[in-house]
Scaffold this active site. Structure first.
Site: not given
Length: 588
Positions: A299, A413, A415, A426
């Protein structure tokens, strides 16, 4: 023989800006990646997400070798499209009915290339940043003490293939740089399966070490390269790190697709024991023995937008335009030269580290719970009929479910891509708001008796408005999370004392994301998953389609109870369906 057509996803009227030819190997570490590269946590579950493709529509193509061959060829065609600057740009359409059309593309064909972007702006079609796409191929995350680095090789001609923990380097380009013919690639993959039958499972699957703490892996990798054997350094750098991407061919004793076995398959593809993986590669294409295909990606280099585009393109290309077909006659006479076993030498210390990694991974996966839900009552059509954001309804459902199950509101959260900006990554959307709290309180205080549907319906509409506003602000760089992070980072870099907000209880709670959510919409996607970002949290991969919605929820045993949350989520869907249904009657 004719070279294979190079490009997929080509738009003849829109082009990316030409890029200078890179050196064969270079570090690619923009400062914005520090947050990812400095984290010492293992990659599986903590960072690497999973996307599973839908099954092949034709059973005769749902074959491991055929599907691996076609997806490899489609991947190379996508790579060639990137190299030739022929990949159609990502565009944000404010008026998609007018601009996301063939007529709009035809119009841009007559506009000079240098003015095409400004022409698109005129019609409120905004090209998005695509710099991450360059890191899809040839990138490896190299472990380092305190901080990792990203290394990129753009002139490679091979891929890394794993089978039973054994590593192979397989050439996919010919001597002229063209994509090899389908029967040649098929034959080379077939040769790997033959070698696997002779050699069996690797006794020291080095790939498992990419699943451990990054500082520990950095130390072990340095020892492997400099102390065990001089050849190891060359193999790691030139055959593993330099590979365009990683292809994992799982064995028949690994989990395969079935409704009864789906959770086991998810856990195996998401992380598993890690013996047949190299988690450091930017892209790992996994093909199970039954032909189930998935993407597991590192990632730090990029986000889901770039990976999903690649995922969609290779799925569509391999389904609509398969180059390898049933009955293909493989060419395997050149496999000795073009399929090279990567024999990394180990010793007792390395063998012990691998064994420890496999044991720890197994124990961790035993503690990981995955629960799923699918609901046909809540869907896009229902939400849009009320002019309510489908995503807002899903996020509201999560808040209601958590409050009902655990009687609390926690940091949440979601994104949001900031690709509208150069090198944008992001921003956070914070879906837990006073508006969602109002709906939760109103619904839960009336449990067991008739609620005021009109009042709650109005509150749900307000939730949608607030959520849309937060999403727009995040997409346009007006969120607060990344601003606060940047200010903190600059204070540390310049030796400044941190303001009190960064040591406050509120800031700590805000960054302890108990509910972490992610959604990707794709016709190619069967399922997706990722791990909780905190030990007592939930990782919620969700989707809402025209006829249903669903979620795959990960959690750790004896921490947050994922099953209880999912059961409560089902009740939340029912509640919101009743509210919207009553609201529909009111509208009529």
């Amino acid at each position: 023989m004719h070279a294979l057509p190079h490009a997929v996803g080509v738009c003849p009227c829109l082009y990316l800006k030409n890029r200078r030819q890179p050196t064969p190997m270079r570090e690619t570490n923009p400062s914005g990646f520090d947050m990812y590269l400095s984290d010492r946590s293992p990659l599986p579950l903590n960072y690497n997400p999973l996307l599973i493709m839908k099954q092949e529509t034709r059973k005769e193509y749902q074959n491991q070798l055929l599907r691996a061959t076609n997806l490899t060829i489609s991947s190379m065609r996508f790579w060639r499209s990137l190299q030739a600057d022929l990949l159609e740009p990502e565009i944000y359409h404010l008026n998609a009915k007018k601009t996301d059309t063939e007529n709009f593309r035809k119009l841009l064909r007559v506009i000079p290339q240098g003015a095409a972007t400004y022409g698109a702006y005129t019609f409120k079609a905004f090209p998005l940043d695509m710099s991450q796409y360059n890191r899809l191929f040839g990138v490896s995350r190299i472990p380092g003490k305190g901080k990792d680095t990203l290394v990129q090789h753009k002139k490679s001609s091979h891929i890394l293939v794993l089978r039973s923990g054994n590593l192979y380097s397989l050439d996919v380009l010919d001597e002229n740089g063209n994509i090899e013919q389908p029967n040649i690639i098929y034959g080379r993959l077939e040769a790997i399966l033959r070698m696997d039958k002779l050699s069996g499972d690797s006794r020291t699957p080095v790939g498992a070490l990419t699943s451990i703490n990054r500082d520990d892996w950095a130390e072990i990798r340095q020892y492997l390269a400099n102390n065990v054997c001089e050849e190891n350094k060359r193999l790691l750098e030139r055959e593993v790190d330099a590979a365009l991407f990683c292809l994992c061919l799982d064995a028949s004793d690994d989990p395969m697709y079935s409704e009864e076995n789906f959770v086991s398959l998810l856990k195996h593809l998401l992380a598993g024991e890690g013996k047949n993986r190299w988690f450091d590669k930017s892209i790992s294409l996994i093909v199970s023995a039954d032909g189930t295909a998935a993407i597991n990606f590192e990632h730090s280099w990029g986000d889901g937008v770039a990976v999903l585009r690649y995922f969609n393109e290779i799925y569509e290309d391999s389904i609509r335009n398969p180059f390898a077909n049933p009955g293909i006659v493989s060419v395997s006479s050149d496999t000795t030269k073009h399929v090279r076993p990567i024999e990394i030498k180990t010793d007792q210390l390395i063998a012990a580290a691998i064994e420890k990694a496999l044991t720890n991974n197994k124990n961790l996966m035993d503690k990981l719970n995955i629960d799923m839900i699918k609901c046909t009552k809540i869907n896009k059509e229902l939400c849009k009929s009320h002019s309510i954001s489908p995503d807002a309804v899903m996020q509201l459902s999560f808040q209601l479910a958590y409050k009902r199950a655990f009687n609390n509101y926690v940091s949440t959260y979601e994104s949001c891509s900031t690709a509208a900006f150069r090198h944008g990554r992001t921003e956070s959307v914070r879906p837990c708001t006073m508006s969602t709290k109002q709906v939760c309180e109103s619904l839960l205080k009336t449990e067991g008796r008739q609620p005021d549907f009109n009042e709650i319906y109005s509150s749900v509409k307000l939730c949608s408005q607030v959520h849309n506003k937060l999403t727009r602000e995040a997409a346009m760089g007006q969120g607060f999370d990344r601003h606060l992070f940047a200010l903190r980072h600059q204070a540390i870099v310049h030796g400044k004392q941190l303001p009190g907000i960064y040591t406050s209880e509120a800031y700590a709670k805000m960054n302890h994301n108990v509910i972490s959510t992610s959604t990707l919409s794709s016709n190619a996607l069967l399922a997706g998953s990722f791990g909780p970002v905190v030990h007592d949290g939930l990782g919620i991969a969700y989707s809402i389609q025209n006829d249903h919605c669903g979620a795959i929820v990960s959690s750790y045993e004896n921490q947050c109870n994922g099953k209880e949350f999912v059961d409560s989520l089902g009740m939340s869907f029912d509640d919101l369906f009743q509210i919207l249904k009553r609201g529909q009657k009111k509208i009529r």
